[in-house]
Every structure is written in structure tokens, then in C-alpha cells.
Write a protein that holds these residues in place. Structure first.
Motif, short mmCIF file in Angstrom:
data_model
loop_
_atom_site.label_atom_id
_atom_site.label_comp_id
_atom_site.label_asym_id
_atom_site.label_seq_id
_atom_site.Cartn_x
_atom_site.Cartn_y
_atom_site.Cartn_z
N TYR A 1 0.84 -1.20 0.00
CA TYR A 1 0.00 0.00 0.00
C TYR A 1 0.87 1.24 0.00
N ALA A 2 0.24 2.34 -0.33
CA ALA A 2 0.89 3.65 -0.25
C ALA A 2 0.27 4.41 0.91
N HIS A 3 1.03 5.34 1.44
CA HIS A 3 0.51 6.21 2.50
C HIS A 3 1.25 7.53 2.43
N PRO A 4 0.79 8.53 3.16
CA PRO A 4 1.40 9.85 3.03
C PRO A 4 2.89 9.84 3.35
N PHE A 5 3.63 10.59 2.56
CA PHE A 5 5.03 10.84 2.85
C PHE A 5 5.08 12.10 3.69
N VAL A 6 5.45 11.99 4.91
CA VAL A 6 5.59 13.07 5.88
C VAL A 6 4.24 13.65 6.33
N GLY A 7 3.29 13.89 5.44
CA GLY A 7 1.97 14.31 5.88
C GLY A 7 1.67 15.80 5.83
N ARG A 8 2.44 16.57 5.11
CA ARG A 8 2.15 17.99 4.93
C ARG A 8 1.70 18.21 3.49
N ALA A 9 0.91 19.25 3.26
CA ALA A 9 0.30 19.49 1.95
C ALA A 9 1.32 19.55 0.80
N ALA A 10 2.46 20.15 1.04
CA ALA A 10 3.44 20.30 -0.04
C ALA A 10 4.03 18.97 -0.49
N TYR A 11 3.86 17.92 0.31
CA TYR A 11 4.36 16.59 -0.04
C TYR A 11 3.31 15.74 -0.76
N ASP A 12 2.18 16.31 -1.12
CA ASP A 12 1.06 15.53 -1.65
C ASP A 12 1.42 14.72 -2.89
N TRP A 13 2.41 15.14 -3.65
CA TRP A 13 2.80 14.45 -4.88
C TRP A 13 3.80 13.33 -4.61
N SER A 14 4.02 13.06 -3.34
CA SER A 14 4.93 11.99 -2.91
C SER A 14 4.16 11.00 -2.05
N ALA A 15 4.55 9.74 -2.11
CA ALA A 15 3.92 8.71 -1.29
C ALA A 15 4.97 7.73 -0.81
N GLU A 16 4.76 7.23 0.40
CA GLU A 16 5.62 6.18 0.94
C GLU A 16 4.95 4.83 0.68
N LEU A 17 5.75 3.85 0.31
CA LEU A 17 5.23 2.52 0.00
C LEU A 17 5.61 1.53 1.10
N THR A 18 4.73 0.55 1.30
CA THR A 18 4.97 -0.53 2.25
C THR A 18 4.56 -1.83 1.61
#
Length: 188
Positions: free
Chosen positions: A69-86
């Protein structure tokens, strides 16, 4: 028949996914958690992720053998185009292509959402031992991720200090004024 396919996870899959994850919590330093979450806690985690990102399972002949799955990378609005994978695979279903299938499908879905950068946070041993090898880093590198950072001796489990590395893969162009990422995630 050995037919393997990737599908969206369902809440009804939670117990099987938790059983897969339990092995990594209790027997490895791949997860830095010490205690396996309860089923209700795991379900809440799934619901939170599934409301915004793809949550996929690999199923063969009716048995779930892994999930990603993917989940937020860091969790701030400016990071919305990034995702962390598990990703977690059944301990007996590794090194047979399931991880690649899951990640390729996940990457495709994230790209369609407008995500541009993928990240993986990976436990990394200075010296491999019975709890942690470099297999996860090697897997990610094989799929085009590159190491972009190392945090030394930041995780302590089973009487050992472990490093943590961040790996990154860019999957899209980075234009000025990018279109918003499509949240919540809606299965295709």
C-alpha cells in the motif's frame, strides 16, 4: 492452477494481512514495531490508508500471499505528490515475483492519481543478522529506487541497533503548477 492476481484489499482481508505482518513484527527487524497490533487497530489503519491510497493484495488460488500500500510521505500538503510505500509478503512466498507484481501495480495506480515521487523507509543492518538482511534494499534497488539517505543506529530491536535508509523513485515529470493528486483514492 497457480493463478496469481493483484486486487484491491478489503476489510475482510484484515486477519490474513495481520497474520502476514505478525511474522515480521515478532521475528524480524524489518518492522520496527515491537508488538503486533490488534485486529481492530489493524483494521483502523487499513481504513485510514484505503480512504486516500491504493491498498493491494496478491492472491493465488484463493490465498492472500502478500500486500502493498501507499501512505502519506511526511503528511504535509506540499508533499502531496509523494507517497511512501509498504510491502509485506507471506514468509513462504518471497522471491517468486509477487513483490514485483504488487509494486508495479501500485506504481501504476499512484501515477494515475498524480503522485510523482515514491519513497520507502527500510531497516538496514550494518552487518546482516538473523533479524535483518539487506534484501529489502536490494529489492527496491532492482525496481529502480535509489538510496537517498541513511539514519545511523536509529532503531533498536532484539538487542541490536539498526540503521534506516530512505530510498526514492521518481515516476513522473515535475511541472510548475502540477495538477492536484486525486484523493481520496478511487479504485479503477
Amino acid at each position: 492452477m497457480n493463478t496469481t492476481f493483484i486486487r484491491e484489499a478489503k476489510i475482510e482481508d484484515a486477519q490474513r494481512l495481520l497474520d502476514i505482518y505478525r511474522y515480521y513484527v515478532e521475528n524480524t527487524a524489518i518492522s520496527f514495531e515491537y508488538i503486533t497490533p490488534s485486529l481492530p487497530e489493524f483494521i483502523e489503519r487499513m481504513k485510514g490508508i484505503m480512504s486516500r491510497y491504493p491498498y493491494l493484495v496478491a492472491e493465488r488460488d484463493g490465498l492472500i500471499l502478500g500486500y502493498a500500500y501507499a501512505h502519506p510521505f511526511v503528511g504535509r500538503a506540499a508533499y502531496d505528490w509523494s507517497a511512501e510505500l509498504t510491502i509485506y509478503l507471506d514468509q513462504n512466498a518471497r522471491k517468486c515475483g509477487l513483490g514485483r507484481m504488487l509494486y508495479e501495480t501500485l506504481e501504476k495506480r499512484l501515477k494515475e492519481m498524480g503522485v510523482l515521487n515514491l519513497y520507502a523507509c527500510i531497516g538496514y543492518p550494518e552487518k546482516e543478522d538473523e533479524y535483518l538482511t539487506r534484501n529489502s534494499a536490494d529489492f527496491h534497488a532492482h525496481l529502480g529506487f535509489r538510496n537517498v539517505g541513511t539514519f545511523r543506529k536509529c532503531g533498536y530491536k532484539f538487542g541490536h541497533w539498526y540503521d534506516m535508509i530512505w530510498m526514492e523513485k521518481l515516476i513522473g515529470e515535475h511541472p510548475d503548477g502540477p495538477a492536484p493528486v486525486r484523493h481520496p483514492y478511487l479504485p479503477f
